[in-house]
Design a protein around this motif. Structure first.
Motif, PDB file in Angstrom:
ATOM      1  N   ALA A  29       0.867  -1.180   0.109  1.00 33.10           N
ATOM      2  CA  ALA A  29       0.164   0.108   0.112  1.00 33.10           C
ATOM      3  C   ALA A  29       1.073   1.247  -0.093  1.00 33.10           C
ATOM      4  O   ALA A  29       1.585   1.584  -1.165  1.00 33.10           O
ATOM      5  N   ASN A  52      -3.481  -0.319  -3.777  1.00 34.93           N
ATOM      6  CA  ASN A  52      -3.565   1.387  -3.596  1.00 34.93           C
ATOM      7  C   ASN A  52      -4.942   1.519  -4.360  1.00 34.93           C
ATOM      8  O   ASN A  52      -5.457   2.722  -4.130  1.00 34.93           O
ATOM      9  N   LEU A  72      -6.937   2.234   3.648  1.00 35.78           N
ATOM     10  CA  LEU A  72      -5.855   2.883   2.594  1.00 35.78           C
ATOM     11  C   LEU A  72      -5.822   4.268   3.086  1.00 35.78           C
ATOM     12  O   LEU A  72      -5.306   5.306   2.288  1.00 35.78           O
ATOM     13  N   THR A 108      -0.233   4.205   5.193  1.00 35.01           N
ATOM     14  CA  THR A 108      -1.766   3.975   5.352  1.00 35.01           C
ATOM     15  C   THR A 108      -2.254   3.362   6.966  1.00 35.01           C
ATOM     16  O   THR A 108      -1.406   2.890   7.554  1.00 35.01           O
TER      17      THR A 108
END
Lengths: 318, 211
Positions: A29, A52, A72, A108
């Motif tokens: 991420a 993502n 996220l 994140t």
């Protein structure tokens, strides 16, 4: 970095299935911790699944009056969110105490929960480490252990959990929402999410193979005075030696969670119960069972003094 | 001895110009090719808009954004310091936000807009922050300066957007102060310790913006 293949996940279910069916696959991420570890070949995934673009970047109210934070959502956005600032101030404060502006822009919510220890022996591939290489031993025990954990440790590992955000999440009784490789969703209380090292320090969370975090849910706001105090070697951009997250309730009921001292974000019912007796009593309760080295024994004193400072801050405000 | 007219800067500028031409010949259909990359075919097409210019690259997925900028696009203004997110020398602005370009893969930014120090201003037309760094002597060796300037530009925008920091006394009242600037710039290390002058430069630009 070791070579790896790369793909972009298009749905949560596909990401989980792909991760479980591909040997050596990892989700990526923000990447701020994973890529660092990949450069050092501490992490050597053979395949990266970029998550993502799964649309898990929203912060929404729940029907129960709480808040659902997409996996996220970047640390910057979570800390700056108006509802978080107003109702969960301790979470904003914990996030802002961590990392640098650049890293918070990328890191994140789910990745923060999954970040790995900053134990120097975990990072040094010339040293034994049961977390990095199960069964190889622990370089930290008997080594330089000033920054390391004093609670929840074992004979196999004394690594500390590095997160600030997770300490606030623990304080707020967050739950971690996931989807498994079989497509089944489940909710894991944050208290059960991180594992103590025991004999298997390489097992750090309750996640199963392929299981992906989709959101972190906060219960409805609990009010009170929210504070987060982080003690570190530099005034900014350093990991905690000791951190304390606290909510002081108006009715005398208060709660505490601790960072920098535990193998996982640390909270005990006994510490919360001791709130009305003051900092010394809370520290004693929280530190029950602490196992220190001569390098990190100072953390016990530091916990008590940090708590005392928070009590003074709370009294000054009320 | 190098000849008088050949400087390090002119050499670098020359190589940047050559590099600018080369990667522009690129295939379309990056999205389709990403699917084949899933099968492990190696190189992956990446399209970026760097400093307003579209570039097309074929990259090993291991290529960080920093290495894509420096080694493939020859935009060497962005510096590699620690290569592990601790020093901030590699700071660039992606989709309007400052990030450490060393801790992110170029393939993760397919289709995104990147601004580097070269895109903020030029020697002939300096960005106000570049001018202020010169006026206030906000550097000595200069190695961290591109990252400092990219970060500084983004910091003023973050404050204007009301994003709080660790030293913000009231989370809902974000304002400019020296301590705010210092805290927000803590991800950019300067071994020459030009910090006070960097803060002076930022205050200067913030004052201009306000006026």
């Amino acid at each position: 970095m070791k070579p790896f293949t790369y793909s972009r996940a298009t749905s949560v279910a596909d990401a989980a299935k792909a991760a479980a069916s591909t040997q050596g696959a990892r989700f990526i991420a923000g990447g701020t911790n994973l890529l660092d570890l990949m450069k050092l070949q501490i992490e050597t995934p053979t395949h990266l699944i970029d998550v993502n673009h799964l649309g898990l970047d929203r912060i929404e109210p729940t029907p129960e009056g709480g808040l659902r934070i997409g996996a996220l959502v970047r640390n910057t956005d979570l800390a700056a969110d108006k509802v978080v600032r107003r109702d969960y101030g301790v979470l904003s404060r914990a996030l802002l105490a961590g990392a640098s502006g650049q890293l918070r822009n990328k890191a994140t919510t789910a990745g923060n929960l999954l970040q790995r220890t900053r134990c120097p022996y975990f990072y040094d591939t010339n040293m034994p480490c049961n977390k990095r290489k199960p069964g190889s031993g622990c370089g930290a025990i008997g080594g330089i252990s000033r920054s390391l954990a004093i609670l929840g440790v074992s004979d196999a590992c004394i690594a500390q959990h590095p997160s600030d955000m997770a300490v606030a999440m623990r304080l707020l009784d967050a739950q971690v929402d996931t989807v498994g490789a079989d497509g089944v969703a489940r909710a894991i209380p944050i208290a059960d999410f991180h594992m103590l090292p025991g004999d298997t320090p390489h097992v750090e969370t309750a996640l199963k193979s392929g299981e992906i975090i989709t959101s972190v849910t906060l219960p409805k706001p609990i009010g009170g005075t929210h504070v987060y105090r982080k003690v570190r070697d530099r005034a900014s951009y350093a990991f905690a030696l000791v951190s304390v997250a606290a909510v002081f309730g108006k009715d005398g009921g208060s709660r505490f969670a601790f960072g920098g001292i535990g193998a996982k974000p640390w909270r005990t019912p006994a510490a919360d119960a001791a709130a009305s007796s003051g900092a010394k009593a809370v520290a004693e309760a929280a530190l029950s069972g602490a196992r220190t080295t001569h390098h990190n024994d100072f953390k016990k004193t530091l916990v008590e003094r940090t708590l005392a400072s928070l009590y003074r801050q709370k009294e000054a405000r009320s | 001895m190098p000849s008088d007219h050949l400087t390090r800067r002119s050499l670098l500028q020359g190589s940047a110009a050559i590099a600018a031409a080369a990667p522009a010949l690129a295939p379309a259909g990056a999205a389709a090719a990403r699917q084949t990359a899933k099968e492990g075919t190696g190189m992956i097409p990446v399209e970026l808009t760097v400093n307003g210019r579209e570039v097309h690259l074929q990259l090993d997925p291991r290529t960080t954004l920093l290495d894509a900028l420096r080694e493939h696009l020859h935009l060497t203004g962005t510096k590699k310091g620690c290569d592990q997110g601790q020093c901030g020398a590699c700071t660039v602005i992606v989709e309007g936000r400052r990030i450490n370009s060393c801790l992110t893969l170029a393939v993760m930014h397919d289709g995104e807009k990147v601004t580097t120090i070269e895109g903020l201003g030029t020697p002939d037309k300096l960005h106000p922050m570049q001018r202020a760094f010169i006026t206030h002597d906000g550097y000595q060796c200069g190695y961290c300066t591109p990252g400092q300037i990219c970060s500084a530009v983004a910091v003023l925008e973050e404050i204007a957007a009301g994003i709080p920091s660790h030293v913000t006394p009231d989370l809902d009242k974000v304002s400019l102060s020296d301590s705010e600037l210092r805290e927000r710039m803590s991800g950019n290390i300067c071994r020459c310790a030009a910090y006070p002058n960097i803060i002076a430069a930022m205050n200067d630009v913030a004052g201009e913006t306000k006026a």
